[in-house]
Each structure stands twice: as structure tokens, then as C-alpha cells.
Write a protein that holds these residues in place. Structure first.
Motif, mmCIF file in Angstrom:
data_model
loop_
_atom_site.group_PDB
_atom_site.id
_atom_site.type_symbol
_atom_site.label_atom_id
_atom_site.label_comp_id
_atom_site.label_asym_id
_atom_site.label_seq_id
_atom_site.Cartn_x
_atom_site.Cartn_y
_atom_site.Cartn_z
ATOM 1 N N ALA A 291 10.923 2.401 -0.714
ATOM 2 C CA ALA A 291 9.649 1.705 -0.516
ATOM 3 C C ALA A 291 9.647 0.374 -1.256
ATOM 4 O O ALA A 291 9.199 -0.643 -0.721
ATOM 5 N N PHE A 292 10.175 0.371 -2.478
ATOM 6 C CA PHE A 292 10.237 -0.873 -3.254
ATOM 7 C C PHE A 292 11.130 -1.896 -2.560
ATOM 8 O O PHE A 292 10.773 -3.072 -2.459
ATOM 9 N N LYS A 293 12.275 -1.460 -2.069
ATOM 10 C CA LYS A 293 13.176 -2.375 -1.353
ATOM 11 C C LYS A 293 12.503 -2.938 -0.103
ATOM 12 O O LYS A 293 12.648 -4.124 0.205
ATOM 13 N N GLU A 294 11.778 -2.100 0.618
ATOM 14 C CA GLU A 294 11.070 -2.567 1.814
ATOM 15 C C GLU A 294 10.018 -3.615 1.434
ATOM 16 O O GLU A 294 9.894 -4.660 2.084
ATOM 17 N N PHE A 295 9.263 -3.332 0.375
ATOM 18 C CA PHE A 295 8.244 -4.284 -0.068
ATOM 19 C C PHE A 295 8.877 -5.613 -0.471
ATOM 20 O O PHE A 295 8.398 -6.681 -0.081
ATOM 21 N N VAL B 209 2.350 -1.527 4.568
ATOM 22 C CA VAL B 209 2.161 -0.071 4.514
ATOM 23 C C VAL B 209 3.473 0.586 4.105
ATOM 24 O O VAL B 209 4.506 0.396 4.739
ATOM 25 N N LEU B 210 3.404 1.389 3.028
ATOM 26 C CA LEU B 210 4.594 2.027 2.469
ATOM 27 C C LEU B 210 4.331 3.507 2.203
ATOM 28 O O LEU B 210 4.052 3.906 1.071
ATOM 29 N N PRO B 211 4.409 4.346 3.242
ATOM 30 C CA PRO B 211 4.214 5.778 2.995
ATOM 31 C C PRO B 211 5.338 6.307 2.111
ATOM 32 O O PRO B 211 6.515 6.061 2.380
ATOM 33 N N CYS B 212 4.962 6.990 1.039
ATOM 34 C CA CYS B 212 5.963 7.407 0.056
ATOM 35 C C CYS B 212 5.373 8.447 -0.884
ATOM 36 O O CYS B 212 4.226 8.338 -1.300
ATOM 37 N N ASP B 213 6.181 9.427 -1.245
ATOM 38 C CA ASP B 213 5.820 10.401 -2.269
ATOM 39 C C ASP B 213 6.448 9.907 -3.573
ATOM 40 O O ASP B 213 7.668 9.855 -3.698
ATOM 41 N N LEU C 42 0.853 -1.185 0.000
ATOM 42 C CA LEU C 42 0.000 0.000 0.000
ATOM 43 C C LEU C 42 0.888 1.235 0.000
ATOM 44 O O LEU C 42 1.483 1.581 1.011
ATOM 45 N N LEU C 43 0.998 1.893 -1.134
ATOM 46 C CA LEU C 43 1.920 3.012 -1.275
ATOM 47 C C LEU C 43 1.145 4.298 -1.558
ATOM 48 O O LEU C 43 0.359 4.361 -2.499
ATOM 49 N N ALA C 44 1.351 5.301 -0.706
ATOM 50 C CA ALA C 44 0.763 6.633 -0.885
ATOM 51 C C ALA C 44 1.460 7.588 0.078
ATOM 52 O O ALA C 44 2.192 7.159 0.971
ATOM 53 N N ARG C 45 1.230 8.885 -0.094
ATOM 54 C CA ARG C 45 1.877 9.878 0.768
ATOM 55 C C ARG C 45 1.349 9.882 2.192
ATOM 56 O O ARG C 45 2.099 10.049 3.142
#
Length: 86
Positions: free
Chosen positions: A64-68, A50-54, A30-33
Motif C-alpha cells: 500500500a505504501f509503495k502504491e501511494f 484508495v488503499l485497502p489494506c489490513d 485512504l488506508l483501511a481494511r
């Protein structure tokens, strides 16, 4: 388990897509700001990441991609739903 990473996952089509794939048992990035709606979607969902990211910040997208990938192990589908992508 199949995996999908969804940009713009906090609202609208992105949120509906995330909820659909979570209900089907997928691992969903789930990626969003804004983190609050992502945490709301993820509540009680073992497959949610959960991947908070701009997405306009290339280094944030890479992190975020590496974390996922570290949690999911692979990426089967990328649903690029954000308004813009870095």
C-alpha cells in the motif's frame, strides 16, 4: 501538493481527518481494511488514493505504501489512526 497517508481512514476520526485534508486540496492516501467506505470518501476527489489494506499484515502495508508513493511521489504526513499497526 502536500500529501498525507491516513490509516483507519474509513470511519470516525480517520474519516473526518481524510475529508478535512481532501477539502484543503491535499493528496490523501485512504488506508483501511474495508474498501467500500474508502471509495465513498474518494468519490469525486481527485486527490484521494484508495488503499485497502489490513495494517496487521506487514507485506500488505508495504504494498500500500509503495502504491501511494507511486501516485503521490512523496509523503509529508503519516496519520497513524488504525487500531493497530504492523
Amino acid at each position: 501538493m502536500k500529501t498525507i497517508l491516513i490509516t483507519g481512514a474509513s470511519a470516525g476520526i480517520g474519516r473526518a481527518t481524510a475529508e478535512h485534508f481532501l477539502a484543503k486540496g491535499w493528496c490523501v492516501g485512504l488506508l483501511a481494511r474495508n474498501i467500500a467506505p474508502l471509495e465513498e470518501i474518494a468519490a469525486g476527489q481527485a486527490g484521494a488514493v484508495v488503499l485497502p489494506c489490513d495494517v496487521t499484515d506487514a507485506s500488505a502495508v508495504e504494498a500500500a505504501f509503495k502504491e501511494f508513493m507511486g501516485k503521490a511521489g512523496r509523503l509529508d504526513v503519516l496519520f497513524n489512526n488504525a487500531g493497530s499497526f504492523g
